[in-house]
Design a protein around this motif. Structure first.
Motif, PDB file in Angstrom:
ATOM      1  N   VAL A  70       9.622   5.528  29.356  1.00  0.00           N
ATOM      2  CA  VAL A  70       8.963   6.563  28.553  1.00  0.00           C
ATOM      3  C   VAL A  70       7.610   6.033  28.125  1.00  0.00           C
ATOM      4  N   GLN A  71       6.586   6.866  28.316  1.00  0.00           N
ATOM      5  CA  GLN A  71       5.221   6.415  28.054  1.00  0.00           C
ATOM      6  C   GLN A  71       4.970   6.227  26.554  1.00  0.00           C
ATOM      7  N   GLN A  72       4.291   5.110  26.261  1.00  0.00           N
ATOM      8  CA  GLN A  72       3.891   4.854  24.883  1.00  0.00           C
ATOM      9  C   GLN A  72       2.603   5.646  24.611  1.00  0.00           C
ATOM     10  N   ILE A  73       2.626   6.464  23.570  1.00  0.00           N
ATOM     11  CA  ILE A  73       1.445   7.292  23.283  1.00  0.00           C
ATOM     12  C   ILE A  73       0.559   6.600  22.252  1.00  0.00           C
ATOM     13  N   VAL A  74       1.175   6.140  21.160  1.00  0.00           N
ATOM     14  CA  VAL A  74       0.418   5.455  20.104  1.00  0.00           C
ATOM     15  C   VAL A  74       1.158   4.178  19.727  1.00  0.00           C
ATOM     16  N   ALA A  75       0.447   3.073  19.606  1.00  0.00           N
ATOM     17  CA  ALA A  75       1.055   1.843  19.072  1.00  0.00           C
ATOM     18  C   ALA A  75       0.096   1.226  18.071  1.00  0.00           C
ATOM     19  N   LEU A  76       0.590   0.998  16.862  1.00  0.00           N
ATOM     20  CA  LEU A  76      -0.180   0.307  15.839  1.00  0.00           C
ATOM     21  C   LEU A  76       0.502  -1.022  15.583  1.00  0.00           C
ATOM     22  N   ASP A  77      -0.288  -2.089  15.546  1.00  0.00           N
ATOM     23  CA  ASP A  77       0.285  -3.411  15.320  1.00  0.00           C
ATOM     24  C   ASP A  77      -0.484  -4.081  14.179  1.00  0.00           C
ATOM     25  N   GLY A  78       0.145  -4.151  13.016  1.00  0.00           N
ATOM     26  CA  GLY A  78      -0.448  -4.843  11.866  1.00  0.00           C
ATOM     27  C   GLY A  78      -1.758  -4.232  11.399  1.00  0.00           C
ATOM     28  N   ILE A  79      -1.807  -2.885  11.373  1.00  0.00           N
ATOM     29  CA  ILE A  79      -3.063  -2.215  11.009  1.00  0.00           C
ATOM     30  C   ILE A  79      -3.253  -2.216   9.486  1.00  0.00           C
ATOM     31  N   SER A  80      -4.429  -2.680   9.050  1.00  0.00           N
ATOM     32  CA  SER A  80      -4.787  -2.621   7.629  1.00  0.00           C
ATOM     33  C   SER A  80      -6.097  -1.877   7.463  1.00  0.00           C
ATOM     34  N   LYS A  81      -6.205  -1.212   6.301  1.00  0.00           N
ATOM     35  CA  LYS A  81      -7.431  -0.470   5.991  1.00  0.00           C
ATOM     36  C   LYS A  81      -7.619  -0.427   4.481  1.00  0.00           C
ATOM     37  N   SER A  82      -8.800  -0.806   4.035  1.00  0.00           N
ATOM     38  CA  SER A  82      -9.115  -0.780   2.603  1.00  0.00           C
ATOM     39  C   SER A  82     -10.328   0.101   2.367  1.00  0.00           C
ATOM     40  N   PHE A  83     -10.409   0.645   1.163  1.00  0.00           N
ATOM     41  CA  PHE A  83     -11.605   1.353   0.717  1.00  0.00           C
ATOM     42  C   PHE A  83     -12.067   0.728  -0.590  1.00  0.00           C
ATOM     43  N   ILE A  84     -13.366   0.787  -0.823  1.00  0.00           N
ATOM     44  CA  ILE A  84     -13.889   0.301  -2.097  1.00  0.00           C
ATOM     45  C   ILE A  84     -13.771   1.436  -3.118  1.00  0.00           C
ATOM     46  N   ASP A  85     -13.137   1.116  -4.238  1.00  0.00           N
ATOM     47  CA  ASP A  85     -12.955   2.094  -5.309  1.00  0.00           C
ATOM     48  C   ASP A  85     -13.651   1.520  -6.543  1.00  0.00           C
ATOM     49  N   GLY A  86     -14.865   2.016  -6.830  1.00  0.00           N
ATOM     50  CA  GLY A  86     -15.654   1.397  -7.900  1.00  0.00           C
ATOM     51  C   GLY A  86     -16.038  -0.006  -7.457  1.00  0.00           C
ATOM     52  N   HIS A  87     -15.611  -1.022  -8.248  1.00  0.00           N
ATOM     53  CA  HIS A  87     -15.907  -2.404  -7.859  1.00  0.00           C
ATOM     54  C   HIS A  87     -14.702  -3.050  -7.194  1.00  0.00           C
ATOM     55  N   GLU A  88     -13.603  -2.287  -7.065  1.00  0.00           N
ATOM     56  CA  GLU A  88     -12.374  -2.881  -6.531  1.00  0.00           C
ATOM     57  C   GLU A  88     -12.110  -2.452  -5.096  1.00  0.00           C
ATOM     58  N   GLN A  89     -11.510  -3.369  -4.351  1.00  0.00           N
ATOM     59  CA  GLN A  89     -11.078  -3.021  -3.006  1.00  0.00           C
ATOM     60  C   GLN A  89      -9.646  -2.513  -3.080  1.00  0.00           C
ATOM     61  N   HIS A  90      -9.432  -1.328  -2.487  1.00  0.00           N
ATOM     62  CA  HIS A  90      -8.115  -0.709  -2.571  1.00  0.00           C
ATOM     63  C   HIS A  90      -7.518  -0.707  -1.159  1.00  0.00           C
ATOM     64  N   ARG A  91      -6.460  -1.511  -0.940  1.00  0.00           N
ATOM     65  CA  ARG A  91      -5.861  -1.618   0.398  1.00  0.00           C
ATOM     66  C   ARG A  91      -4.896  -0.450   0.592  1.00  0.00           C
ATOM     67  N   VAL A  92      -5.290   0.501   1.419  1.00  0.00           N
ATOM     68  CA  VAL A  92      -4.483   1.720   1.609  1.00  0.00           C
ATOM     69  C   VAL A  92      -3.386   1.476   2.655  1.00  0.00           C
ATOM     70  N   LEU A  93      -3.733   0.819   3.758  1.00  0.00           N
ATOM     71  CA  LEU A  93      -2.738   0.470   4.779  1.00  0.00           C
ATOM     72  C   LEU A  93      -2.672  -1.048   4.860  1.00  0.00           C
ATOM     73  N   ASP A  94      -1.457  -1.588   4.866  1.00  0.00           N
ATOM     74  CA  ASP A  94      -1.288  -3.031   4.718  1.00  0.00           C
ATOM     75  C   ASP A  94      -0.370  -3.565   5.821  1.00  0.00           C
ATOM     76  N   GLY A  95      -0.930  -3.698   7.010  1.00  0.00           N
ATOM     77  CA  GLY A  95      -0.139  -4.251   8.123  1.00  0.00           C
ATOM     78  C   GLY A  95       0.861  -3.258   8.697  1.00  0.00           C
ATOM     79  N   VAL A  96       0.374  -2.048   8.987  1.00  0.00           N
ATOM     80  CA  VAL A  96       1.277  -0.998   9.503  1.00  0.00           C
ATOM     81  C   VAL A  96       1.535  -1.222  10.997  1.00  0.00           C
ATOM     82  N   THR A  97       2.820  -1.256  11.344  1.00  0.00           N
ATOM     83  CA  THR A  97       3.233  -1.402  12.738  1.00  0.00           C
ATOM     84  C   THR A  97       4.157  -0.248  13.093  1.00  0.00           C
ATOM     85  N   LEU A  98       3.815   0.488  14.142  1.00  0.00           N
ATOM     86  CA  LEU A  98       4.659   1.614  14.563  1.00  0.00           C
ATOM     87  C   LEU A  98       4.349   1.977  16.010  1.00  0.00           C
TER      88      LEU A  98
END
Ligand code: ATP
Length: 243
Positions: free
Chosen positions: A8-36
């Motif tokens: 069966v064909q793999q359509i999407v694979a995420l391996d350890g995906i992280s994503k942060s945004f800056i919120d004011g002076h703080e970094q806000h980690r929204v995704l923290d090593g998502v694997t699916l």
């Protein structure tokens, strides 16, 4: 992955995906090593509290934003090697999207909205489009301006447009959010049925447990991590790798 002896064909694979945004002076980690992993024919509901990063995840998969770290593969190809033309080609040919706000092209009528992805791919209106319009009850509306339609009718047009070019992947962000419960459920049942017929994998953000119940799998996003759960209760979610 093998199913009935076939790969069966793999359509999407995420391996350890992280994503942060800056919120004011703080970094806000929204995704923290998502694997699916999402395979051909999978239908997955993505739930999670408001602000947990569900739309962020869809935006990364569609290439509207980049992860800070981790690897994303689409149709077996690492996206790190994608040029902007590769991304445009993926979105044009392999991806369908449905949003809560419909995002229909208001100067165009229903038929031209549905035909829009076909025109981009230089494909003709097909028997599949006739089938979509038939199943979604759109045939009497084809020449109507989309801004003259009800919310439920507009959402049906959005679904037909998203599936018209038989994409490999449908990303849906709260697709029934603007419909009443009954209309939402009918549209959801049709969306799942048509995606299955067209061989399209579905990843759908929803706040509705009832809508999530139409999907084969359920993922819950919380504190940057994805968990899979099998009951109607996301608190029972188990964090897993989805290989
Ligand atoms: N471009 C951006 N710049 C800064 N912050 C962002 C950006 N995009 C998202 N965020 C922040 O990331 C977090 C996750 O947002 P996201 O829209 O992905 O959540 P969601 O789970 O889809 O929420 P909802 O269910 O309310 O739609 C929020 O705190 C949001 O403010």
């Amino acid at each position: 992955m093998q199913k009935d002896g076939f790969k069966v064909q793999q359509i999407v694979a995420l391996d350890g995906i992280s994503k942060s945004f800056i919120d004011g002076h703080e970094q806000h980690r929204v995704l923290d090593g998502v694997t699916l992993t999402l395979h051909q024919g999978d239908t997955v509901a993505l739930t999670g509290p408001s602000g947990s990063g569900k739309s962020t995840l869809l935006n990364l998969i569609a290439g509207f934003d980049n992860p800070d770290s981790g690897a994303l593969s689409l149709l077996g190809r690492p996206s790190s090697g994608f040029s902007s033309a590769d991304w445009a080609g993926f979105r044009r040919k392999q991806l369908g999207m449905v949003f809560q706000q419909f995002n229909l092209l208001t100067p165009l009528n229903v038929r031209d909205n549905i035909g829009f992805p076909l025109a981009l791919n230089r494909q003709p209106w097909s028997a599949w489009c006739e089938h979509l319009c038939d199943r979604l009850g759109l045939n009497p509306l084809l020449s109507r301006a989309v801004d003259s339609l009800s919310g439920g009718q507009q959402q049906r047009v959005a679904i037909a447009r998203a599936l018209a070019h038989r994409p490999q992947l449908l990303l849906a962000d709260e697709p029934t959010g603007n419909l009443d419960e009954q209309a939402g459920l009918e549209v959801m049942a049709l969306l799942c049925e048509l995606a299955r017929e067209g061989g399209t994998a579905v990843l759908m953000v929803t706040h509705s447990e009832t809508c999530a119940g139409f999907m084969q799998r359920r993922w819950h996003l919380s504190r940057g991590r994805i968990s899979e759960y099998h009951s109607a209760d996301p608190s029972q979610a188990q964090e897993t790798d989805h290989g």
